[in-house]
Design a protein around this motif. Structure first.
Motif, short mmCIF file in Angstrom:
data_model
loop_
_atom_site.label_atom_id
_atom_site.label_comp_id
_atom_site.label_asym_id
_atom_site.label_seq_id
_atom_site.Cartn_x
_atom_site.Cartn_y
_atom_site.Cartn_z
N HIS A 59 33.23 26.47 34.39
CA HIS A 59 33.42 26.55 32.94
C HIS A 59 33.62 28.04 32.58
O HIS A 59 32.73 28.67 32.00
CB HIS A 59 32.22 25.97 32.18
N PRO A 60 34.77 28.59 32.93
CA PRO A 60 34.98 30.03 32.77
C PRO A 60 34.98 30.48 31.31
O PRO A 60 35.49 29.78 30.43
CB PRO A 60 36.36 30.25 33.42
N ARG A 61 34.40 31.64 31.10
CA ARG A 61 34.35 32.22 29.75
C ARG A 61 35.44 33.28 29.56
O ARG A 61 35.88 33.52 28.44
CB ARG A 61 32.97 32.85 29.56
N TYR A 62 35.85 33.91 30.65
CA TYR A 62 36.78 35.05 30.54
C TYR A 62 38.17 34.77 31.10
O TYR A 62 39.17 35.21 30.52
CB TYR A 62 36.18 36.27 31.25
N LEU A 63 38.25 34.09 32.22
CA LEU A 63 39.53 33.83 32.88
C LEU A 63 39.93 32.40 32.56
O LEU A 63 39.53 31.45 33.23
CB LEU A 63 39.40 34.07 34.39
#
Length: 227
Positions: free
Chosen positions: A211-215
């Motif tokens: 659950h990526p926040r940045y990518l």
């Protein structure tokens, strides 16, 4: 004058490459083996390398790894090896493009021009030399990533991909653009490359890679960095 280092042990091919490149006003050095290539690369600092993988003294992939220890000069691989494993090994070691023999001289020269263009980058503004998030810090000048106080080891390919994304915060970067910039025009339809490398970057940088926040993935379109 743009300087090209040709690393190839076939004298006839070397002659053809040198003639065609000099006719287009490139300065050309030629090396018949890996050891000579490494010596000339260090002495002359070429703007681009054209490298055969099948050298008499060492594998071309080892030449790529050695050169990548101190420079990001564009490397165009020439090879009769057509297996995908061979291509992935060369690209993962840090090659920028892969051209299979036999090849068109016009195509090679077009790839060469594209590689040179990609290196003609505008210097980063002071405010974009460092990217800081709650999880990690990217120092673009030092080519260094840190997470949780520890250096994150990135391959040249991972770094190139990350660099494009973090220097364009909030902007959707298309799959086609990333593939062409990182792997070369010949690989611009290989979206599986992107999936693999983005997954690797998330494992190394994100707190929750699933659950990526940045990518961020934009399905069917491309990727975006959210700072």
């Amino acid at each position: 004058m743009t300087r090209v280092l040709v690393v190839e042990d076939d004298p006839q091919l070397v002659r053809a490459l040198v003639i065609n490149m000099q006719a287009r006003r490139y300065g050309v050095d030629a090396a018949p083996d890996g050891a000579t290539a490494l010596r000339l690369a260090a002495a002359h600092r070429p703007d681009v390398m054209v490298l055969d993988l099948g050298l008499p003294d060492m594998d071309g992939v080892d030449v790529i790894k050695a050169v990548r220890g101190w420079t990001r000069v564009p490397i165009l691989v020439l090879s009769a090896r057509q297996g995908s494993d061979e291509k992935v090994a060369a690209l993962d070691a840090g090659a920028d493009d892969y051209i299979t023999k036999p090849f068109s001289m016009d195509e090679l020269l077009a790839r060469l021009r594209a590689a040179v263009r990609r290196t003609e980058e505008v210097p980063l503004a002071a405010e974009t030399t460092r990217v800081t998030t709650d999880e990690f810090t990217i120092d673009l000048l030092a080519k260094k990533a840190v997470r949780g106080g520890r250096d994150v080891r990135l391959t040249p390919t991972e770094w190139h991909l990350l660099e494009i994304l973090v220097t364009n915060p909030g902007r959707l970067i298309t799959q086609k653009y990333l593939l062409q910039e990182v792997w070369g025009v010949s690989q611009r339809n290989k979206t599986n490359y992107l999936r693999v490398y983005m997954a690797q970057l998330r494992r190394k940088l994100e707190a929750d890679p699933s659950h990526p926040r940045y990518l961020i993935t934009e399905p069917g379109m491309g990727y975006r960095f959210e700072g």
